[in-house]
Design a protein around this motif. Structure first.
Motif, PDB file in Angstrom:
ATOM      1  N   ILE A 125       1.124  -1.332  -0.427  1.00  0.00           N
ATOM      2  CA  ILE A 125      -0.298   0.083   0.123  1.00  0.00           C
ATOM      3  C   ILE A 125       0.833   1.886   0.148  1.00  0.00           C
ATOM      4  O   ILE A 125       0.382   2.276  -0.750  1.00  0.00           O
ATOM      5  CB  ILE A 125      -1.080   0.189   1.312  1.00  0.00           C
ATOM      6  CG1 ILE A 125      -1.755  -0.891   1.064  1.00  0.00           C
ATOM      7  CG2 ILE A 125      -1.609   1.698   1.171  1.00  0.00           C
ATOM      8  CD1 ILE A 125      -3.238  -1.223   2.578  1.00  0.00           C
TER       9      ILE A 125
ATOM     10  N   LYS B 144       1.077   3.750  -3.179  1.00  0.00           N
ATOM     11  CA  LYS B 144       0.215   4.771  -2.805  1.00  0.00           C
ATOM     12  C   LYS B 144       1.555   6.210  -3.189  1.00  0.00           C
ATOM     13  O   LYS B 144       1.134   7.218  -4.312  1.00  0.00           O
ATOM     14  CB  LYS B 144      -0.208   5.234  -1.370  1.00  0.00           C
ATOM     15  CG  LYS B 144      -1.982   4.697  -1.549  1.00  0.00           C
ATOM     16  CD  LYS B 144      -1.718   5.207   0.332  1.00  0.00           C
ATOM     17  CE  LYS B 144      -2.028   5.519   0.419  1.00  0.00           C
ATOM     18  NZ  LYS B 144      -3.864   6.520  -0.422  1.00  0.00           N
TER      19      LYS B 144
ATOM     20  N   ASN C  31      -7.872   1.341   0.356  1.00  0.00           N
ATOM     21  CA  ASN C  31      -6.493   2.777  -0.094  1.00  0.00           C
ATOM     22  C   ASN C  31      -6.143   3.562  -1.382  1.00  0.00           C
ATOM     23  O   ASN C  31      -5.541   4.196  -1.703  1.00  0.00           O
ATOM     24  CB  ASN C  31      -5.228   2.582   0.805  1.00  0.00           C
ATOM     25  CG  ASN C  31      -5.398   2.818   1.714  1.00  0.00           C
ATOM     26  OD1 ASN C  31      -4.949   3.562   2.946  1.00  0.00           O
ATOM     27  ND2 ASN C  31      -5.746   1.018   2.415  1.00  0.00           N
TER      28      ASN C  31
ATOM     29  N   LEU D 243       0.153   6.659   6.402  1.00  0.00           N
ATOM     30  CA  LEU D 243      -0.647   5.629   6.254  1.00  0.00           C
ATOM     31  C   LEU D 243      -1.263   5.733   7.234  1.00  0.00           C
ATOM     32  O   LEU D 243      -2.717   5.178   7.920  1.00  0.00           O
ATOM     33  CB  LEU D 243      -0.260   5.130   5.766  1.00  0.00           C
ATOM     34  CG  LEU D 243       0.240   4.888   4.290  1.00  0.00           C
ATOM     35  CD1 LEU D 243       0.958   3.452   3.568  1.00  0.00           C
ATOM     36  CD2 LEU D 243      -0.459   5.424   3.009  1.00  0.00           C
TER      37      LEU D 243
ATOM     38  N   VAL E 188      -4.631   2.986   7.662  1.00  0.00           N
ATOM     39  CA  VAL E 188      -4.518   1.531   7.551  1.00  0.00           C
ATOM     40  C   VAL E 188      -4.482   0.856   8.998  1.00  0.00           C
ATOM     41  O   VAL E 188      -4.229   1.261  10.113  1.00  0.00           O
ATOM     42  CB  VAL E 188      -2.757   1.943   7.246  1.00  0.00           C
ATOM     43  CG1 VAL E 188      -2.811   0.017   6.876  1.00  0.00           C
ATOM     44  CG2 VAL E 188      -2.950   1.758   5.472  1.00  0.00           C
TER      45      VAL E 188
END
Length: 293
Positions: free
Chosen positions: A167, A171, A207, A285, A289
Protein backbone atom coordinates in the motif's frame (compact mmCIF):
# COMPACT_ATOMS: atom_id res chain seq x y z
CA UNK A 1 7.33 23.16 12.38
CA UNK A 2 8.25 21.47 9.12
CA UNK A 3 8.25 17.67 9.34
CA UNK A 4 11.61 15.97 8.97
CA UNK A 5 11.99 14.18 5.65
CA UNK A 6 12.50 10.44 5.41
CA UNK A 7 15.75 9.05 4.02
CA UNK A 8 16.34 6.48 1.31
CA UNK A 9 19.69 4.76 1.78
CA UNK A 10 21.68 3.63 -1.29
CA UNK A 11 24.87 1.58 -0.86
CA UNK A 12 27.25 2.42 -3.69
CA UNK A 13 30.45 0.77 -4.94
CA UNK A 14 30.59 3.12 -7.98
CA UNK A 15 29.59 0.27 -10.33
CA UNK A 16 26.97 0.54 -13.08
CA UNK A 17 24.35 -1.30 -11.00
CA UNK A 18 25.00 1.01 -8.06
CA UNK A 19 24.45 3.97 -10.41
CA UNK A 20 21.21 2.33 -11.51
CA UNK A 21 20.13 1.97 -7.89
CA UNK A 22 20.77 5.67 -7.29
CA UNK A 23 18.54 6.53 -10.25
CA UNK A 24 15.72 4.36 -8.86
CA UNK A 25 16.11 5.88 -5.39
CA UNK A 26 15.99 9.41 -6.81
CA UNK A 27 12.85 8.69 -8.86
CA UNK A 28 11.16 7.34 -5.72
CA UNK A 29 12.41 10.30 -3.67
CA UNK A 30 10.88 12.72 -6.15
CA UNK A 31 7.49 11.06 -5.61
CA UNK A 32 7.82 10.64 -1.85
CA UNK A 33 9.57 13.92 -1.06
CA UNK A 34 12.37 11.99 0.63
CA UNK A 35 16.09 12.63 0.76
CA UNK A 36 18.70 10.22 -0.62
CA UNK A 37 21.82 9.16 1.28
CA UNK A 38 24.66 7.44 -0.57
CA UNK A 39 26.81 5.08 1.48
CA UNK A 40 30.15 3.56 0.62
CA UNK A 41 31.40 0.85 2.97
CA UNK A 42 35.17 0.77 3.32
CA UNK A 43 36.19 -2.86 3.75
CA UNK A 44 39.40 -4.85 3.25
CA UNK A 45 38.79 -5.05 -0.49
CA UNK A 46 38.51 -1.26 -0.66
CA UNK A 47 41.71 -0.78 1.30
CA UNK A 48 43.58 -3.26 -0.89
CA UNK A 49 42.35 -1.57 -4.08
CA UNK A 50 43.36 1.87 -2.82
CA UNK A 51 46.77 0.59 -1.77
CA UNK A 52 47.45 -0.98 -5.18
CA UNK A 53 46.49 2.22 -6.98
CA UNK A 54 48.41 4.32 -4.43
CA UNK A 55 45.29 6.30 -3.57
CA UNK A 56 43.75 7.35 -0.27
CA UNK A 57 40.33 7.77 1.31
CA UNK A 58 40.17 11.24 -0.21
CA UNK A 59 39.70 9.53 -3.59
CA UNK A 60 36.49 7.91 -2.33
CA UNK A 61 35.29 11.18 -0.85
CA UNK A 62 35.76 12.93 -4.19
CA UNK A 63 33.81 10.17 -5.98
CA UNK A 64 30.98 10.33 -3.46
CA UNK A 65 30.87 14.11 -3.61
CA UNK A 66 30.76 13.98 -7.41
CA UNK A 67 27.95 11.41 -7.40
CA UNK A 68 25.85 13.32 -4.89
CA UNK A 69 26.28 16.60 -6.74
CA UNK A 70 25.41 15.02 -10.11
CA UNK A 71 22.21 13.33 -8.89
CA UNK A 72 21.15 16.32 -6.80
CA UNK A 73 21.23 18.46 -9.93
CA UNK A 74 19.77 15.78 -12.21
CA UNK A 75 16.70 15.17 -10.03
CA UNK A 76 16.54 18.50 -8.16
CA UNK A 77 16.50 16.93 -4.72
CA UNK A 78 18.84 16.51 -1.76
CA UNK A 79 21.39 13.73 -2.26
CA UNK A 80 23.96 13.47 0.51
CA UNK A 81 26.76 10.96 1.09
CA UNK A 82 28.75 9.22 3.79
CA UNK A 83 31.28 6.45 4.18
CA UNK A 84 31.78 3.94 6.96
CA UNK A 85 34.38 1.30 7.67
CA UNK A 86 33.22 -2.27 8.22
CA UNK A 87 31.55 -5.23 6.56
CA UNK A 88 28.71 -4.63 4.11
CA UNK A 89 26.75 -7.42 5.82
CA UNK A 90 26.42 -5.49 9.05
CA UNK A 91 27.40 -1.89 8.29
CA UNK A 92 24.55 -1.11 5.88
CA UNK A 93 21.89 -2.01 8.43
CA UNK A 94 23.86 -0.30 11.22
CA UNK A 95 24.01 2.94 9.24
CA UNK A 96 20.37 2.61 8.21
CA UNK A 97 19.36 2.48 11.86
CA UNK A 98 21.61 5.40 12.78
CA UNK A 99 20.14 7.71 10.12
CA UNK A 100 16.65 6.20 10.47
CA UNK A 101 16.30 5.47 6.75
CA UNK A 102 12.87 4.10 5.83
CA UNK A 103 13.95 2.33 2.64
CA UNK A 104 17.10 0.82 1.13
CA UNK A 105 17.67 0.68 -2.63
CA UNK A 106 20.52 -1.58 -3.64
CA UNK A 107 22.07 -2.79 -6.87
CA UNK A 108 22.99 -6.41 -7.52
CA UNK A 109 25.44 -7.79 -10.08
CA UNK A 110 23.27 -10.74 -11.10
CA UNK A 111 24.73 -13.50 -8.96
CA UNK A 112 27.00 -10.97 -7.30
CA UNK A 113 26.05 -8.42 -4.70
CA UNK A 114 27.22 -4.95 -3.75
CA UNK A 115 30.97 -4.46 -3.86
CA UNK A 116 31.33 -7.56 -6.04
CA UNK A 117 30.76 -10.08 -3.26
CA UNK A 118 30.08 -13.32 -5.14
CA UNK A 119 27.14 -15.57 -4.38
CA UNK A 120 24.17 -15.57 -2.05
CA UNK A 121 26.09 -14.00 0.83
CA UNK A 122 25.47 -10.49 -0.48
CA UNK A 123 21.76 -11.15 -0.03
CA UNK A 124 22.38 -11.23 3.71
CA UNK A 125 22.08 -7.45 3.43
CA UNK A 126 18.49 -7.91 2.29
CA UNK A 127 17.69 -10.61 4.84
CA UNK A 128 18.95 -8.55 7.78
CA UNK A 129 17.13 -5.33 6.96
CA UNK A 130 14.36 -4.08 9.22
CA UNK A 131 12.89 -1.97 6.42
CA UNK A 132 12.02 -2.90 2.83
CA UNK A 133 14.91 -3.25 0.40
CA UNK A 134 14.42 -2.62 -3.31
CA UNK A 135 16.98 -4.59 -5.31
CA UNK A 136 17.70 -3.49 -8.88
CA UNK A 137 19.97 -4.73 -11.64
CA UNK A 138 21.02 -2.68 -14.67
CA UNK A 139 17.52 -1.67 -15.78
CA UNK A 140 16.91 2.03 -15.26
CA UNK A 141 13.51 3.25 -14.03
CA UNK A 142 10.92 3.77 -16.74
CA UNK A 143 10.32 7.36 -17.82
CA UNK A 144 6.62 6.85 -17.02
CA UNK A 145 7.40 5.85 -13.45
CA UNK A 146 6.28 2.71 -11.63
CA UNK A 147 2.92 2.05 -13.22
CA UNK A 148 2.56 -1.65 -12.48
CA UNK A 149 3.53 -3.56 -9.33
CA UNK A 150 3.09 -7.33 -9.04
CA UNK A 151 2.43 -8.85 -5.62
CA UNK A 152 2.09 -12.65 -5.45
CA UNK A 153 -0.45 -14.06 -3.00
CA UNK A 154 0.03 -17.62 -1.78
CA UNK A 155 -1.61 -19.80 0.89
CA UNK A 156 0.77 -18.91 3.73
CA UNK A 157 -0.44 -16.86 6.67
CA UNK A 158 2.63 -14.64 6.29
CA UNK A 159 1.80 -13.47 2.74
CA UNK A 160 -0.49 -10.80 4.21
CA UNK A 161 2.41 -9.20 6.02
CA UNK A 162 3.54 -7.27 2.96
CA UNK A 163 0.16 -5.56 2.58
CA UNK A 164 1.12 -2.34 4.35
CA UNK A 165 4.35 -2.01 2.41
CA UNK A 166 2.55 -2.66 -0.87
CA UNK A 167 0.00 0.00 0.00
CA UNK A 168 2.74 2.43 0.99
CA UNK A 169 4.84 2.08 -2.15
CA UNK A 170 1.80 1.98 -4.48
CA UNK A 171 0.29 5.17 -2.99
CA UNK A 172 3.58 7.02 -3.21
CA UNK A 173 4.37 5.91 -6.76
CA UNK A 174 0.77 6.04 -8.03
CA UNK A 175 0.94 2.41 -9.15
CA UNK A 176 -1.61 -0.22 -10.05
CA UNK A 177 -1.16 -3.43 -8.07
CA UNK A 178 -1.49 -6.79 -9.81
CA UNK A 179 -2.39 -9.41 -7.22
CA UNK A 180 -1.10 -12.69 -8.61
CA UNK A 181 -2.99 -15.53 -6.95
CA UNK A 182 -1.42 -18.94 -6.45
CA UNK A 183 -3.32 -21.95 -7.83
CA UNK A 184 -4.19 -24.27 -4.93
CA UNK A 185 -3.78 -28.03 -4.82
CA UNK A 186 -6.85 -28.89 -2.74
CA UNK A 187 -9.91 -27.25 -1.20
CA UNK A 188 -8.18 -26.38 2.07
CA UNK A 189 -5.27 -24.59 0.39
CA UNK A 190 -7.54 -22.88 -2.11
CA UNK A 191 -9.63 -21.51 0.75
CA UNK A 192 -6.51 -20.10 2.47
CA UNK A 193 -5.46 -18.44 -0.80
CA UNK A 194 -8.94 -17.01 -1.27
CA UNK A 195 -9.02 -15.52 2.24
CA UNK A 196 -5.53 -14.02 1.84
CA UNK A 197 -6.46 -12.60 -1.55
CA UNK A 198 -9.67 -11.04 -0.22
CA UNK A 199 -7.81 -9.54 2.74
CA UNK A 200 -5.15 -7.86 0.61
CA UNK A 201 -7.58 -6.73 -2.09
CA UNK A 202 -9.92 -5.21 0.51
CA UNK A 203 -7.21 -3.05 2.06
CA UNK A 204 -5.76 -1.97 -1.28
CA UNK A 205 -9.22 -0.90 -2.45
CA UNK A 206 -9.85 0.96 0.82
CA UNK A 207 -6.72 2.97 0.07
CA UNK A 208 -7.92 3.83 -3.45
CA UNK A 209 -5.31 1.68 -5.16
CA UNK A 210 -6.31 0.15 -8.47
CA UNK A 211 -6.23 -3.64 -8.21
CA UNK A 212 -5.83 -5.98 -11.15
CA UNK A 213 -6.54 -9.64 -10.44
CA UNK A 214 -4.36 -12.34 -11.97
CA UNK A 215 -4.12 -16.06 -11.33
CA UNK A 216 -1.57 -18.80 -11.78
CA UNK A 217 -3.03 -20.82 -14.64
CA UNK A 218 -1.54 -24.20 -13.79
CA UNK A 219 -1.12 -25.93 -10.45
CA UNK A 220 2.61 -25.63 -10.78
CA UNK A 221 4.89 -25.74 -7.76
CA UNK A 222 7.02 -23.03 -9.35
CA UNK A 223 4.97 -20.01 -8.32
CA UNK A 224 7.98 -17.67 -8.53
CA UNK A 225 8.75 -18.60 -12.13
CA UNK A 226 5.11 -18.10 -13.09
CA UNK A 227 4.66 -14.68 -11.49
CA UNK A 228 7.94 -13.48 -12.98
CA UNK A 229 6.67 -14.53 -16.41
CA UNK A 230 3.43 -12.65 -15.72
CA UNK A 231 5.42 -9.60 -14.61
CA UNK A 232 7.40 -9.79 -17.83
CA UNK A 233 4.24 -9.98 -19.96
CA UNK A 234 2.69 -6.87 -18.41
CA UNK A 235 6.02 -4.96 -18.37
CA UNK A 236 5.90 -4.68 -14.58
CA UNK A 237 8.01 -2.00 -12.94
CA UNK A 238 8.37 -3.78 -9.62
CA UNK A 239 7.67 -7.07 -7.83
CA UNK A 240 6.96 -7.16 -4.09
CA UNK A 241 7.91 -10.32 -2.20
CA UNK A 242 7.92 -11.43 1.40
CA UNK A 243 11.21 -13.12 2.17
CA UNK A 244 11.54 -16.46 3.90
CA UNK A 245 15.07 -15.89 5.10
CA UNK A 246 16.53 -18.69 7.16
CA UNK A 247 17.81 -17.08 10.31
CA UNK A 248 20.00 -18.45 13.07
CA UNK A 249 22.69 -16.98 15.27
CA UNK A 250 25.57 -17.67 12.90
CA UNK A 251 23.92 -17.22 9.54
CA UNK A 252 21.39 -15.03 7.79
CA UNK A 253 20.79 -15.60 4.10
CA UNK A 254 17.90 -15.71 1.66
CA UNK A 255 16.77 -18.99 0.17
CA UNK A 256 17.13 -20.03 -3.48
CA UNK A 257 13.64 -18.83 -4.46
CA UNK A 258 14.33 -15.28 -3.29
CA UNK A 259 17.70 -15.34 -5.02
CA UNK A 260 16.05 -16.38 -8.27
CA UNK A 261 13.38 -13.68 -8.02
CA UNK A 262 15.86 -10.93 -7.11
CA UNK A 263 18.18 -11.93 -9.96
CA UNK A 264 15.33 -12.40 -12.46
CA UNK A 265 16.46 -12.33 -16.09
CA UNK A 266 13.95 -9.58 -16.93
CA UNK A 267 15.80 -7.29 -14.49
CA UNK A 268 12.56 -6.20 -12.83
CA UNK A 269 13.26 -4.41 -9.52
CA UNK A 270 12.18 -6.43 -6.48
CA UNK A 271 10.99 -4.95 -3.21
CA UNK A 272 11.87 -7.39 -0.43
CA UNK A 273 9.94 -7.32 2.83
CA UNK A 274 11.12 -9.33 5.81
CA UNK A 275 8.37 -10.79 8.01
CA UNK A 276 7.40 -8.72 11.04
CA UNK A 277 9.98 -6.03 10.27
CA UNK A 278 9.49 -2.28 9.85
CA UNK A 279 7.15 -0.84 7.27
CA UNK A 280 7.85 1.79 4.62
CA UNK A 281 5.90 5.01 5.03
CA UNK A 282 3.35 3.54 7.45
CA UNK A 283 3.60 6.61 9.67
CA UNK A 284 2.06 8.59 6.80
CA UNK A 285 -0.65 5.98 6.33
CA UNK A 286 -1.50 5.38 9.98
CA UNK A 287 -4.75 7.30 9.74
CA UNK A 288 -6.07 5.26 6.83
CA UNK A 289 -4.50 1.83 7.27
CA UNK A 290 -5.45 -0.39 10.19
CA UNK A 291 -4.41 -3.95 9.56
CA UNK A 292 -4.20 -6.83 11.98
CA UNK A 293 -2.77 -10.25 11.30
Amino acid sequence: MKAKKSIILVPTDFSSVAECAINHACVIAQKSDDEVMLLHVINNVTKSTLKKSKEGIDTLVKKLHSQSKYYSEKYNLKVDYMFEEGSIFTTIEKVREEINASLVVMGTHGVKGVQHITGAWALKVVASSKVPVIVVQNKLPDSNGYQNIVSPIDHSAETKQKTKQTIGIAKILGSKVHLYKEAGYDASIENKIKLNFQFVKKHLKENNIEVIEAKQENKSKDLAKDFIEYAKNISADMIVILTTAEKDIKDLVLGPVEQMVINNTEQIPVMCVNPLYGLYKTERLASVVNLSF
